[in-house]
Design a protein around this motif. Structure first.
Motif, short mmCIF file in Angstrom:
data_model
loop_
_atom_site.label_atom_id
_atom_site.label_comp_id
_atom_site.label_asym_id
_atom_site.label_seq_id
_atom_site.Cartn_x
_atom_site.Cartn_y
_atom_site.Cartn_z
N ARG A 1 0.84 -1.20 0.00
CA ARG A 1 0.00 0.00 0.00
C ARG A 1 0.87 1.24 0.00
O ARG A 1 1.90 1.31 0.65
N ALA A 2 0.44 2.24 -0.76
CA ALA A 2 1.11 3.54 -0.85
C ALA A 2 2.52 3.43 -1.40
O ALA A 2 3.36 4.29 -1.15
N SER A 3 2.81 2.39 -2.17
CA SER A 3 4.15 2.25 -2.73
C SER A 3 4.42 3.30 -3.80
O SER A 3 5.57 3.58 -4.12
#
Length: 82
Positions: free
Chosen positions: A20-22
């Motif tokens: 997530r949020a990479s």
């Protein structure tokens, strides 16, 4: 009660999902160029589908007309229109 199902016991066929949020770790130029590069084909796909359908309709119509002309009685007897 049974425990809810998890994905730990299954093997992913396409690999693991990104964290997530990479995208926050990507450099800004990659985001600025990458988002439109991914969005453009997605936006154009329906238009290309409509154009392909129109081409197929016209192609089938031309084929039917040519077949009808080739099967006409005048054509079989060798008669050529003036």
């Amino acid at each position: 009660m049974a425990a809810p199902p998890t994905c730990e016991d299954r093997k992913a066929t396409m690999g693991k999902a990104p964290a997530r949020a990479s995208r926050r770790s990507l450099p800004p130029p990659v985001l600025v160029l990458g988002v439109p590069a991914v969005a453009a084909p997605g936006r154009a796909a329906p238009v290309l589908g409509v154009l392909l359908l129109a081409f197929l309709v016209v192609d089938v119509a031309v084929g039917l007309v040519r077949r009808r002309l080739a099967d006409s009685p005048d054509r079989r007897e060798g008669h050529t229109p003036k």
